[in-house]
Enzyme design. Structure first.
Site, short mmCIF file in Angstrom:
data_model
loop_
_atom_site.label_atom_id
_atom_site.label_comp_id
_atom_site.label_asym_id
_atom_site.label_seq_id
_atom_site.Cartn_x
_atom_site.Cartn_y
_atom_site.Cartn_z
N TYR A 1 -9.11 11.09 7.99
CA TYR A 1 -10.49 11.37 7.54
C TYR A 1 -11.43 11.19 8.73
O TYR A 1 -11.41 10.16 9.41
CB TYR A 1 -10.84 10.39 6.42
CG TYR A 1 -12.19 10.59 5.80
CD1 TYR A 1 -12.57 11.84 5.30
CD2 TYR A 1 -13.09 9.54 5.70
CE1 TYR A 1 -13.82 12.02 4.72
CE2 TYR A 1 -14.33 9.72 5.11
CZ TYR A 1 -14.70 10.96 4.62
OH TYR A 1 -15.93 11.14 4.04
N GLY B 1 -7.54 0.83 -50.68
CA GLY B 1 -7.61 1.26 -52.07
C GLY B 1 -6.40 0.72 -52.83
O GLY B 1 -5.28 0.77 -52.33
N ASN C 1 -9.34 0.68 -38.61
CA ASN C 1 -10.77 0.88 -38.81
C ASN C 1 -11.61 0.09 -37.81
O ASN C 1 -12.76 0.45 -37.55
CB ASN C 1 -11.18 0.48 -40.23
CG ASN C 1 -10.50 1.35 -41.27
OD1 ASN C 1 -10.27 2.54 -41.04
ND2 ASN C 1 -10.15 0.78 -42.40
N ARG D 1 -16.87 1.76 -37.94
CA ARG D 1 -16.42 0.37 -37.82
C ARG D 1 -15.80 0.05 -36.46
O ARG D 1 -15.57 -1.11 -36.14
CB ARG D 1 -15.44 0.04 -38.97
CG ARG D 1 -16.14 -0.04 -40.33
CD ARG D 1 -15.16 0.03 -41.49
NE ARG D 1 -14.68 1.38 -41.75
CZ ARG D 1 -13.82 1.71 -42.72
NH1 ARG D 1 -13.36 0.78 -43.52
NH2 ARG D 1 -13.43 2.96 -42.88
N LEU E 1 -6.39 14.18 -41.19
CA LEU E 1 -7.83 13.91 -41.33
C LEU E 1 -8.33 13.13 -40.11
O LEU E 1 -7.85 12.04 -39.83
CB LEU E 1 -8.11 13.12 -42.60
CG LEU E 1 -7.55 13.70 -43.90
CD1 LEU E 1 -8.05 12.90 -45.09
CD2 LEU E 1 -7.92 15.18 -44.03
N GLY F 1 -13.87 11.67 -39.63
CA GLY F 1 -14.77 10.54 -39.93
C GLY F 1 -15.49 10.02 -38.69
O GLY F 1 -15.09 10.29 -37.56
N GLN G 1 -15.11 19.98 -40.76
CA GLN G 1 -15.77 19.36 -41.91
C GLN G 1 -17.16 18.90 -41.44
O GLN G 1 -17.30 17.99 -40.67
CB GLN G 1 -14.98 18.15 -42.41
CG GLN G 1 -15.61 17.52 -43.65
CD GLN G 1 -15.17 16.07 -43.88
OE1 GLN G 1 -14.61 15.43 -43.00
NE2 GLN G 1 -15.45 15.57 -45.07
N GLU H 1 -10.81 2.27 -54.93
CA GLU H 1 -11.22 1.76 -53.63
C GLU H 1 -11.66 0.30 -53.74
O GLU H 1 -12.20 -0.13 -54.76
CB GLU H 1 -12.37 2.60 -53.07
CG GLU H 1 -11.93 3.95 -52.57
CD GLU H 1 -10.78 3.85 -51.57
OE1 GLU H 1 -11.00 3.38 -50.45
OE2 GLU H 1 -9.64 4.22 -51.93
C1 UD1 Z 1 -8.80 5.27 -46.91
C2 UD1 Z 1 -8.53 5.41 -48.41
C3 UD1 Z 1 -7.97 4.08 -48.94
C4 UD1 Z 1 -6.74 3.69 -48.16
C5 UD1 Z 1 -7.02 3.66 -46.65
C6 UD1 Z 1 -5.72 3.48 -45.90
C7 UD1 Z 1 -10.15 6.98 -49.37
C8 UD1 Z 1 -11.42 7.11 -50.14
N1 UD1 Z 1 -9.75 5.74 -49.11
O1 UD1 Z 1 -9.82 4.31 -46.75
O2 UD1 Z 1 -7.64 4.23 -50.32
O3 UD1 Z 1 -6.28 2.42 -48.60
O4 UD1 Z 1 -7.60 4.89 -46.23
O5 UD1 Z 1 -5.91 3.37 -44.53
O6 UD1 Z 1 -9.54 7.97 -49.07
N2 UD1 Z 1 -12.21 11.18 -42.83
C9 UD1 Z 1 -12.61 12.49 -42.70
N3 UD1 Z 1 -13.77 12.89 -43.28
C10 UD1 Z 1 -14.54 12.07 -44.02
C11 UD1 Z 1 -14.13 10.72 -44.16
C12 UD1 Z 1 -12.95 10.32 -43.56
O7 UD1 Z 1 -11.93 13.28 -42.05
O8 UD1 Z 1 -15.58 12.52 -44.51
C13 UD1 Z 1 -10.97 10.76 -42.18
C14 UD1 Z 1 -11.19 9.66 -41.16
O9 UD1 Z 1 -11.43 10.22 -39.88
C15 UD1 Z 1 -9.90 8.88 -41.22
C16 UD1 Z 1 -9.39 9.11 -42.64
O10 UD1 Z 1 -10.11 10.22 -43.15
O11 UD1 Z 1 -8.95 9.38 -40.31
C17 UD1 Z 1 -9.61 7.90 -43.55
O12 UD1 Z 1 -11.00 7.60 -43.60
P1 UD1 Z 1 -11.52 6.11 -43.55
O13 UD1 Z 1 -12.99 6.12 -43.62
O14 UD1 Z 1 -10.89 5.39 -42.45
O15 UD1 Z 1 -10.96 5.58 -44.95
P2 UD1 Z 1 -10.60 4.10 -45.35
O16 UD1 Z 1 -11.85 3.36 -45.67
O17 UD1 Z 1 -9.72 3.52 -44.35
CA CA Z 2 -8.98 4.13 -42.31
#
Ligand code: UD1
Ligand code: CA
Length: 476
Positions: A400, A152, A240, A28, A21, A24, A85, A167
């Protein structure tokens, strides 16, 4: 995928796909640079995750990209499947974006995130093994960090069985008191995963589709869900913010220093030595304080790097001595050469074996052959220098002319006198000498002496006459 079973027979195991993933916004980080491209140990976080994925050899590898996807995709090597996405509606929605790419896939899906750069293949392999041994529908890698803020929480029932992930922002005080948290690394059975993803609802504080809610749905369905606490909370830390990035950087640097020391390098002052993730160093090489070994740098065996040496994408042979403040960038140095102090070799230059380059000697886009020397205050630009040459103190190439760069050729066994100026394009053929202070604008044939300067004139008693003239002026 075929793997060896304990009794030696090959058994067929379930295939597994890896979904990363990385869609995002990384809000932050407070940055214009996409979060996956922020570096840890000189390497973008996405590359750390790709390196991990490659070691695990998944049957499929899918990157979920969304925000800044052009910049991130441009960085990916070929052969990686990208799922888009758009818009980004949460981690559950992100995994659901890989549905099409996995339409015909049966097996296990390993999910990890581009912001977990310190994760090791050993831990992931353990999670996958437990997941399979237990025949689980979902397995979560958890951790017990010193400070669980922001993560979480993993909720277990009185028997220790996994119930749900809540969360931080949705948790009550009792749940916030739980120390075991979700790392965002999971194994799922593909079919159970996509079934649950289809039933997610965005009823949480962020109104997002949370991947974490899949756990509760599967538990409610009576499916086997497991959690495996990671032995090392550092390893699964999520990045983050820049503060977390700096913490990961420190941990990663410690790991790399430990790796090179265990492989036989001596670091005289480990904390002041910067070594990037992919650097390799041979046995019995000794590295002094303040040195930086960066990018795709390789150093051979038995080298000595004194203090404050900087190597960036450099290849250094065996038995090389790099004195204090030597800088080598995108260039190579052969065996048993000695450089520095204050030598600069850059721009795809190559130093041969047993060469000597001294203080303030600089090379740019140039090569110097085996056994050649260039000891003091000299410059070679766009030059090819042969073997056993001597480039005198202060000798330079003028490569040069204000408009373009030109080439200088210095063949084997040439002697360039001190402060000679070689105006390119020019060739000095084998064994020729260039007299000190000469400005050379024409080719010099093999074995010749090129001398370009006026005859010396000595004026007898000039000093005393000058002094008396001056004294006379002062008395007036
Ligand atoms: C997430 C978890 C949390 C966990 C933490 C660990 C969820 C809801 N929460 O929180 O339980 O403790 O990771 O580090 O899953 N991303 C996408 N698309 C989106 C949103 C996020 O691809 O729409 C990707 C981000 O780029 C990132 C990852 O998912 O690589 C995690 O997203 P992030 O927003 O960092 O979640 P956390 O708040 O850290
Ligand atoms: Ca994260």
């Amino acid at each position: 995928m075929m793997v060896g079973s304990p009794d030696g027979d090959d058994v067929i195991v379930r295939p597994f796909a890896c979904v990363v993933l990385a869609a995002g916004k990384g809000t932050r980080m407070a940055s214009d640079v996409p979060k996956p491209l922020h570096c840890v140990c000189g390497k973008p976080m996405i590359d750390h995750v790709l390196a991990l994925a490659r070691e695990l050899e998944p049957d499929r590898l899918i990157m979920v990209l969304g925000a800044d996807r052009e910049a991130v995709a441009a960085h990916l090597p070929g052969g990686v499947t990208v799922a888009v996405q758009e818009p980004q509606l949460g981690t559950g929605h992100a995994v659901a974006s890989a549905r099409e790419a996995l339409a015909d896939f049966e097996g296990d899906v390993l999910v990890t995130c581009a912001d977990i750069p310190l994760l090791t293949p050993t831990t992931v392999a353990k999670l996958l093994a437990m997941h399979r041994d237990e025949g689980a529908s979902a397995s979560v890698l958890t951790m017990l960090p010193d400070d669980p803020t922001g993560y979480g929480r993993l909720v277990r029932d009185e028997n220790g069985a996994v119930r749900a992930i809540v969360e931080h922002r949705d948790a009550d005080d009792e749940t916030l008191a739980i120390g075991e948290v979700n790392s965002s690394v999971y194994c799922f059975d593909a079919r159970a995963l996509f079934d649950a993803l289809g039933r997610l609802r965005p009823d949480n504080d962020q109104a997002e589709y949370y991947l974490t809610d899949v756990i509760r749905l599967m538990v409610d369905d009576g499916l086997p869900v497991r959690a495996m606490p990671s032995e090392d909370a550092d390893e699964v830390m999520g990045i983050n913010t820049r503060v977390q990035l700096a913490l990961a950087e420190r941990i990663a640097r410690d790991r790399v220093r430990e790796r090179v020391m265990l492989a036989g390098a001596t670091l005289l002052d480990p904390p002041s030595t910067m070594i990037d993730a992919d650097v390799t160093i041979g046995r019995d090489t000794v590295i002094g304080p303040g040195s930086c070994l960066l990018g795709a740098t390789t150093v051979g065996e038995r080298c000595e790097l004194r203090s404050n040496v900087t190597l960036r994408d450099a290849t250094v042979g065996d038995g090389v001595l790099l004195r204090d403040h030597t800088v080598i960038e995108i260039s190579s140095v052969g065996d048993e050469s000695e450089l520095g102090p204050f030598t600069l070799v850059r721009g795809n230059s190559g130093v041969g074996n047993r060469c000597k380059l001294g203080s303030s000697a600089e090379m740019n886009r140039s090569r110097i052959g085996d056994g050649s020397k260039m000891q003091h205050f000299s410059y070679l630009g766009d030059s090819d220098v042969g073997e056993r040459c001597n480039i005198g103190a202060g000798a330079i190439t003028c490569n040069y002319d204000g408009l373009g760069k030109h080439h200088t050729v210095i063949e084997d066994e040439v002697f360039i006198g001190s402060s000679a100026v070689l105006v390119a394009p020019v060739s000095i053929e084998r064994g020729a000498y260039v007299a000190a202070g000469s400005v050379v604008t024409k080719d010099v044939p093999a074995g010749a002496l090129a001398i370009e300067r006026t005859h010396q004139k000595n004026i007898e008693d000039w000093v005393s006459r000058w002094h008396s003239r001056r004294k006379g002026r002062e008395e007036q």
